[in-house]
Write a protein that holds these residues in place. Structure first.
Motif, PDB file in Angstrom:
ATOM      1  N   UNK A   1     111.594  11.312  75.355  1.00  0.00           N
ATOM      2  CA  UNK A   1     112.587  12.011  74.565  1.00  0.00           C
ATOM      3  C   UNK A   1     112.629  13.463  75.028  1.00  0.00           C
ATOM      4  N   UNK A   2     113.820  14.022  75.003  1.00  0.00           N
ATOM      5  CA  UNK A   2     114.003  15.422  75.373  1.00  0.00           C
ATOM      6  C   UNK A   2     114.445  16.199  74.142  1.00  0.00           C
ATOM      7  N   UNK A   3     114.001  17.426  74.079  1.00  0.00           N
ATOM      8  CA  UNK A   3     114.312  18.247  72.920  1.00  0.00           C
ATOM      9  C   UNK A   3     114.654  19.653  73.380  1.00  0.00           C
ATOM     10  N   UNK A   4     115.747  20.195  72.858  1.00  0.00           N
ATOM     11  CA  UNK A   4     116.107  21.571  73.151  1.00  0.00           C
ATOM     12  C   UNK A   4     115.412  22.507  72.188  1.00  0.00           C
ATOM     13  N   UNK A   5     115.278  23.754  72.599  1.00  0.00           N
ATOM     14  CA  UNK A   5     114.617  24.761  71.780  1.00  0.00           C
ATOM     15  C   UNK A   5     115.601  25.896  71.520  1.00  0.00           C
ATOM     16  N   UNK A   6     115.754  26.301  70.245  1.00  0.00           N
ATOM     17  CA  UNK A   6     116.695  27.380  69.942  1.00  0.00           C
ATOM     18  C   UNK A   6     116.141  28.751  70.310  1.00  0.00           C
ATOM     19  N   UNK A   7     117.034  29.632  70.730  1.00  0.00           N
ATOM     20  CA  UNK A   7     116.646  30.996  71.053  1.00  0.00           C
ATOM     21  C   UNK A   7     117.822  31.937  70.902  1.00  0.00           C
ATOM     22  N   UNK A   8     117.526  33.215  70.783  1.00  0.00           N
ATOM     23  CA  UNK A   8     118.546  34.244  70.585  1.00  0.00           C
ATOM     24  C   UNK A   8     118.868  34.935  71.915  1.00  0.00           C
ATOM     25  N   UNK A   9     120.158  34.982  72.242  1.00  0.00           N
ATOM     26  CA  UNK A   9     120.606  35.632  73.471  1.00  0.00           C
ATOM     27  C   UNK A   9     120.452  37.143  73.314  1.00  0.00           C
ATOM     28  N   UNK A  10     119.724  37.749  74.252  1.00  0.00           N
ATOM     29  CA  UNK A  10     119.478  39.189  74.234  1.00  0.00           C
ATOM     30  C   UNK A  10     120.438  39.908  75.177  1.00  0.00           C
ATOM     31  N   UNK A  11     120.601  39.347  76.363  1.00  0.00           N
ATOM     32  CA  UNK A  11     121.410  40.000  77.391  1.00  0.00           C
ATOM     33  C   UNK A  11     122.027  38.928  78.279  1.00  0.00           C
ATOM     34  N   UNK A  12     123.225  39.203  78.806  1.00  0.00           N
ATOM     35  CA  UNK A  12     123.899  38.276  79.721  1.00  0.00           C
ATOM     36  C   UNK A  12     124.208  39.010  81.020  1.00  0.00           C
ATOM     37  N   UNK A  13     123.908  38.315  82.132  1.00  0.00           N
ATOM     38  CA  UNK A  13     124.228  38.810  83.462  1.00  0.00           C
ATOM     39  C   UNK A  13     124.815  37.645  84.254  1.00  0.00           C
ATOM     40  N   UNK A  14     126.129  37.596  84.318  1.00  0.00           N
ATOM     41  CA  UNK A  14     126.791  36.496  85.031  1.00  0.00           C
ATOM     42  C   UNK A  14     126.504  35.169  84.365  1.00  0.00           C
ATOM     43  N   UNK A  15     125.935  34.234  85.132  1.00  0.00           N
ATOM     44  CA  UNK A  15     125.611  32.899  84.608  1.00  0.00           C
ATOM     45  C   UNK A  15     124.192  32.796  84.054  1.00  0.00           C
ATOM     46  N   UNK A  16     123.550  33.950  83.842  1.00  0.00           N
ATOM     47  CA  UNK A  16     122.188  33.966  83.310  1.00  0.00           C
ATOM     48  C   UNK A  16     122.129  34.777  82.023  1.00  0.00           C
ATOM     49  N   UNK A  17     121.225  34.374  81.135  1.00  0.00           N
ATOM     50  CA  UNK A  17     121.000  35.132  79.905  1.00  0.00           C
ATOM     51  C   UNK A  17     119.499  35.304  79.707  1.00  0.00           C
ATOM     52  N   UNK A  18     119.129  36.447  79.156  1.00  0.00           N
ATOM     53  CA  UNK A  18     117.765  36.630  78.680  1.00  0.00           C
ATOM     54  C   UNK A  18     117.778  36.182  77.232  1.00  0.00           C
TER      55      UNK A  18
END
Length: 98
Positions: free
Chosen positions: A1-18
């Motif tokens: 089974x796969x499970x996603x983990x929630x998180x808060x977006x801090x910063x976005x740079x193109x196709x990447x987010x911290x």
């Protein structure tokens, strides 16, 4: 089974987010997320990819469920183990970056 983990977006740079996961920050790809995200939004992360933007109306309930899962699950609980593994992998990646 796969499970996603929630998180808060801090910063976005193109196709990447911290993204912040319980105090641990990790780079997450935004290529396949279901809708655009902005700093302050919450996403569901799976293996380094944001797969879903969590609607604002669902954030508190989603985070509470994960907190409950982590606090009440025993060491043999596979779902909690998956979440703990995601968080541990995040910490290892953060240590590698430093």
């Amino acid at each position: 089974m796969c499970l996603g983990v929630p998180g808060k977006v801090i910063e976005i740079r193109g196709d990447f987010a911290t993204v912040d996961f319980w105090g641990v920050r990790r780079e997450v790809r935004l290529d396949i997320v279901d809708e655009p995200v902005a700093p302050g939004d919450y996403i569901l992360n799976h293996v380094g990819f944001a797969i879903r933007r969590i609607p604002e109306s669902d954030i508190d309930e989603t985070l509470a469920l994960y907190e409950q899962l982590l606090n009440e699950a025993g060491p043999d609980d596979l779902m909690a183990g998956d979440v703990r593994g995601e968080i541990a992998a995040t910490r290892v990646q953060d240590d590698d970056v430093r």
